[in-house]
Design a protein around this motif. Sequence first.
Motif, PDB file in Angstrom:
ATOM      1  N   TYR A 277       0.814  -1.215   0.000  1.00 55.60           N
ATOM      2  CA  TYR A 277       0.000   0.000   0.000  1.00 55.60           C
ATOM      3  C   TYR A 277       0.851   1.271   0.000  1.00 55.60           C
ATOM      4  CZ  TYR A 277       0.771  -0.304   5.060  1.00 55.60           C
ATOM      5  OH  TYR A 277       1.327  -0.412   6.297  1.00 55.60           O
ATOM      6  N   VAL A 278       2.149   1.171   0.144  1.00 55.37           N
ATOM      7  CA  VAL A 278       3.129   2.249   0.176  1.00 55.37           C
ATOM      8  C   VAL A 278       2.833   3.184   1.353  1.00 55.37           C
ATOM      9  CG1 VAL A 278       4.346   4.058  -1.092  1.00 55.37           C
ATOM     10  CG2 VAL A 278       3.469   2.052  -2.317  1.00 55.37           C
ATOM     11  N   THR A 279       1.825   4.044   1.245  1.00 56.49           N
ATOM     12  CA  THR A 279       1.386   4.845   2.386  1.00 56.49           C
ATOM     13  C   THR A 279      -0.139   4.807   2.448  1.00 56.49           C
ATOM     14  OG1 THR A 279       1.265   6.911   1.133  1.00 56.49           O
ATOM     15  CG2 THR A 279       3.340   6.446   2.273  1.00 56.49           C
ATOM     16  N   ALA A 280      -0.648   4.917   3.627  1.00 60.94           N
ATOM     17  CA  ALA A 280      -2.095   4.981   3.819  1.00 60.94           C
ATOM     18  C   ALA A 280      -2.364   5.875   5.023  1.00 60.94           C
ATOM     19  CB  ALA A 280      -2.682   3.591   4.048  1.00 60.94           C
ATOM     20  N   THR A 281      -3.478   6.557   4.996  1.00 60.38           N
ATOM     21  CA  THR A 281      -3.841   7.443   6.095  1.00 60.38           C
ATOM     22  C   THR A 281      -5.245   7.112   6.579  1.00 60.38           C
ATOM     23  OG1 THR A 281      -2.495   9.204   5.132  1.00 60.38           O
ATOM     24  CG2 THR A 281      -4.104   9.856   6.792  1.00 60.38           C
ATOM     25  N   MET A 282      -5.386   6.971   7.884  1.00 59.89           N
ATOM     26  CA  MET A 282      -6.696   6.838   8.506  1.00 59.89           C
ATOM     27  C   MET A 282      -7.026   8.189   9.105  1.00 59.89           C
ATOM     28  SD  MET A 282      -6.809   3.197  10.391  1.00 59.89           S
ATOM     29  CE  MET A 282      -6.451   1.692   9.537  1.00 59.89           C
ATOM     30  N   THR A 283      -8.177   8.722   8.746  1.00 54.26           N
ATOM     31  CA  THR A 283      -8.600  10.024   9.263  1.00 54.26           C
ATOM     32  C   THR A 283      -9.828   9.849  10.147  1.00 54.26           C
ATOM     33  OG1 THR A 283      -9.950  10.410   7.293  1.00 54.26           O
ATOM     34  CG2 THR A 283      -7.696  11.263   7.257  1.00 54.26           C
ATOM     35  N   ASN A 284     -10.132  10.863  10.906  1.00 52.75           N
ATOM     36  CA  ASN A 284     -11.278  10.841  11.819  1.00 52.75           C
ATOM     37  C   ASN A 284     -11.226   9.633  12.743  1.00 52.75           C
ATOM     38  OD1 ASN A 284     -12.495  13.220  10.762  1.00 52.75           O
ATOM     39  ND2 ASN A 284     -13.112  12.012   8.993  1.00 52.75           N
ATOM     40  N   ALA A 285     -10.038   9.361  13.292  1.00 51.28           N
ATOM     41  CA  ALA A 285      -9.851   8.225  14.196  1.00 51.28           C
ATOM     42  C   ALA A 285     -10.226   8.636  15.617  1.00 51.28           C
ATOM     43  CB  ALA A 285      -8.403   7.744  14.130  1.00 51.28           C
ATOM     44  N   TYR A 286     -11.346   8.103  16.084  1.00 51.38           N
ATOM     45  CA  TYR A 286     -11.856   8.398  17.426  1.00 51.38           C
ATOM     46  C   TYR A 286     -12.207   7.093  18.124  1.00 51.38           C
ATOM     47  CZ  TYR A 286     -12.645  13.281  16.066  1.00 51.38           C
ATOM     48  OH  TYR A 286     -12.493  14.576  15.655  1.00 51.38           O
ATOM     49  N   VAL A 287     -12.237   7.149  19.426  1.00 51.94           N
ATOM     50  CA  VAL A 287     -12.791   6.082  20.236  1.00 51.94           C
ATOM     51  C   VAL A 287     -13.882   6.729  21.081  1.00 51.94           C
ATOM     52  CG1 VAL A 287     -11.059   6.354  22.055  1.00 51.94           C
ATOM     53  CG2 VAL A 287     -12.257   4.191  21.831  1.00 51.94           C
ATOM     54  N   TRP A 288     -14.999   6.004  21.281  1.00 54.82           N
ATOM     55  CA  TRP A 288     -16.120   6.558  22.050  1.00 54.82           C
ATOM     56  C   TRP A 288     -16.082   6.040  23.475  1.00 54.82           C
ATOM     57  CZ3 TRP A 288     -19.463  10.319  20.808  1.00 54.82           C
ATOM     58  CH2 TRP A 288     -19.450  10.731  19.473  1.00 54.82           C
ATOM     59  N   SER A 289     -16.118   6.952  24.406  1.00 52.72           N
ATOM     60  CA  SER A 289     -16.220   6.618  25.819  1.00 52.72           C
ATOM     61  C   SER A 289     -17.701   6.492  26.166  1.00 52.72           C
ATOM     62  CB  SER A 289     -15.588   7.740  26.641  1.00 52.72           C
ATOM     63  OG  SER A 289     -15.884   7.575  27.998  1.00 52.72           O
ATOM     64  N   THR A 290     -17.998   5.611  27.102  1.00 53.60           N
ATOM     65  CA  THR A 290     -19.401   5.456  27.505  1.00 53.60           C
ATOM     66  C   THR A 290     -19.716   6.160  28.817  1.00 53.60           C
ATOM     67  OG1 THR A 290     -18.874   3.348  28.567  1.00 53.60           O
ATOM     68  CG2 THR A 290     -19.690   3.274  26.291  1.00 53.60           C
ATOM     69  N   ASN A 291     -18.680   6.539  29.565  1.00 54.70           N
ATOM     70  CA  ASN A 291     -18.934   7.190  30.846  1.00 54.70           C
ATOM     71  C   ASN A 291     -17.864   8.231  31.116  1.00 54.70           C
ATOM     72  OD1 ASN A 291     -19.967   7.847  33.323  1.00 54.70           O
ATOM     73  ND2 ASN A 291     -19.224   6.003  34.333  1.00 54.70           N
ATOM     74  N   PRO A 292     -18.059   9.494  30.793  1.00 50.66           N
ATOM     75  CA  PRO A 292     -19.245  10.018  30.109  1.00 50.66           C
ATOM     76  C   PRO A 292     -19.178   9.722  28.615  1.00 50.66           C
ATOM     77  CG  PRO A 292     -17.675  11.772  30.424  1.00 50.66           C
ATOM     78  CD  PRO A 292     -17.086  10.538  31.086  1.00 50.66           C
ATOM     79  N   VAL A 293     -20.319   9.790  27.953  1.00 47.89           N
ATOM     80  CA  VAL A 293     -20.372   9.559  26.513  1.00 47.89           C
ATOM     81  C   VAL A 293     -19.667  10.713  25.811  1.00 47.89           C
ATOM     82  CG1 VAL A 293     -21.866   9.317  24.504  1.00 47.89           C
ATOM     83  CG2 VAL A 293     -22.501   8.237  26.671  1.00 47.89           C
ATOM     84  N   SER A 294     -18.600  10.384  25.100  1.00 49.46           N
ATOM     85  CA  SER A 294     -17.857  11.419  24.384  1.00 49.46           C
ATOM     86  C   SER A 294     -16.929  10.785  23.363  1.00 49.46           C
ATOM     87  CB  SER A 294     -17.039  12.268  25.353  1.00 49.46           C
ATOM     88  OG  SER A 294     -16.058  11.476  25.989  1.00 49.46           O
ATOM     89  N   ALA A 295     -16.563  11.561  22.343  1.00 48.89           N
ATOM     90  CA  ALA A 295     -15.601  11.124  21.335  1.00 48.89           C
ATOM     91  C   ALA A 295     -14.210  11.552  21.791  1.00 48.89           C
ATOM     92  CB  ALA A 295     -15.928  11.748  19.991  1.00 48.89           C
ATOM     93  N   ILE A 296     -13.280  10.607  21.814  1.00 50.42           N
ATOM     94  CA  ILE A 296     -11.913  10.893  22.219  1.00 50.42           C
ATOM     95  C   ILE A 296     -11.015  10.728  20.986  1.00 50.42           C
ATOM     96  CG2 ILE A 296      -9.993  10.198  23.695  1.00 50.42           C
ATOM     97  CD1 ILE A 296     -12.155   8.940  25.556  1.00 50.42           C
ATOM     98  N   PRO A 297     -10.319  11.794  20.563  1.00 51.92           N
ATOM     99  CA  PRO A 297      -9.429  11.668  19.413  1.00 51.92           C
ATOM    100  C   PRO A 297      -8.339  10.618  19.679  1.00 51.92           C
ATOM    101  CG  PRO A 297      -9.699  13.973  20.033  1.00 51.92           C
ATOM    102  CD  PRO A 297     -10.307  13.137  21.124  1.00 51.92           C
ATOM    103  N   ALA A 298      -7.942   9.889  18.647  1.00 48.35           N
ATOM    104  CA  ALA A 298      -6.925   8.838  18.785  1.00 48.35           C
ATOM    105  C   ALA A 298      -5.681   9.354  19.497  1.00 48.35           C
ATOM    106  CB  ALA A 298      -6.564   8.282  17.416  1.00 48.35           C
ATOM    107  N   GLY A 299      -5.255  10.579  19.184  1.00 53.84           N
ATOM    108  CA  GLY A 299      -4.057  11.131  19.786  1.00 53.84           C
ATOM    109  C   GLY A 299      -4.169  11.425  21.268  1.00 53.84           C
ATOM    110  N   SER A 300      -5.390  11.469  21.792  1.00 57.41           N
ATOM    111  CA  SER A 300      -5.610  11.718  23.215  1.00 57.41           C
ATOM    112  C   SER A 300      -5.948  10.445  23.975  1.00 57.41           C
ATOM    113  CB  SER A 300      -6.758  12.713  23.399  1.00 57.41           C
ATOM    114  OG  SER A 300      -6.450  13.930  22.779  1.00 57.41           O
ATOM    115  N   ALA A 301      -5.939   9.323  23.301  1.00 56.45           N
ATOM    116  CA  ALA A 301      -6.365   8.059  23.901  1.00 56.45           C
ATOM    117  C   ALA A 301      -5.175   7.194  24.327  1.00 56.45           C
ATOM    118  CB  ALA A 301      -7.243   7.291  22.916  1.00 56.45           C
TER     119      ALA A 301
END
Length: 141
Positions: free
Chosen positions: A78-102
Motif C-alpha cells: 500500500y506504500v502509504t495509507a492514512t486513517m482520518t477521523n480516528a476516534y474512540v467513544w467513551s461510555t462514561n461520560p459519553v464522548s468522542a476521544i481523538p486517537a491522539g488523546s487516547a
Amino acid sequence: EASLPVDPGDDIFVAVMAPAGIAPCDFLWNKTKAESTVICTPLGATQFAGSEAEWIMERPCLGQCGTSTPELAELSEYVTATMTNAYVWSTNPVSAIPAGSASPSQIEMYNDYLGHSDNNLLSLSTLLSSTSIGFQWFNFH
C-alpha cells in the motif's frame, strides 16, 4: 456472509460498535461506491471489556490460524495509507476521544520469521494529527 466491494483508492468508513450485552458489530461503508454492510459477531461465553481500540494495517490469516505456524498472506504494497477521523467513544461520560488523546502506542509490524526466514519490518504507524494516523509499507514479508 457479508461482502463489500473495495478498489484501490476507495474512501472507506468503518465503525466498530460493542455495546454492553450486545454482539459487537462492524459497520463498513464504501463512500466512493455508496455501498455498505454490517457484520455482527456473537460472543457466546466470551467476555468483552471494551477498554482499548486499535487502528491497524494487517495481513489476513489464510490457514492454521491461532497456531504457532499460521499461514499468512503477504502484506499488501500500500506504500502509504492514512486513517482520518480516528476516534474512540467513551461510555462514561459519553464522548468522542481523538486517537491522539487516547494514550496511543505505536507498534511496528515485523514478519517474525512466519512463513519466511526473515524478520523484516513490514509496516509502521505514525500519529499525523490528533485524529489522523499514517501507515508506511516496507516489505511484503
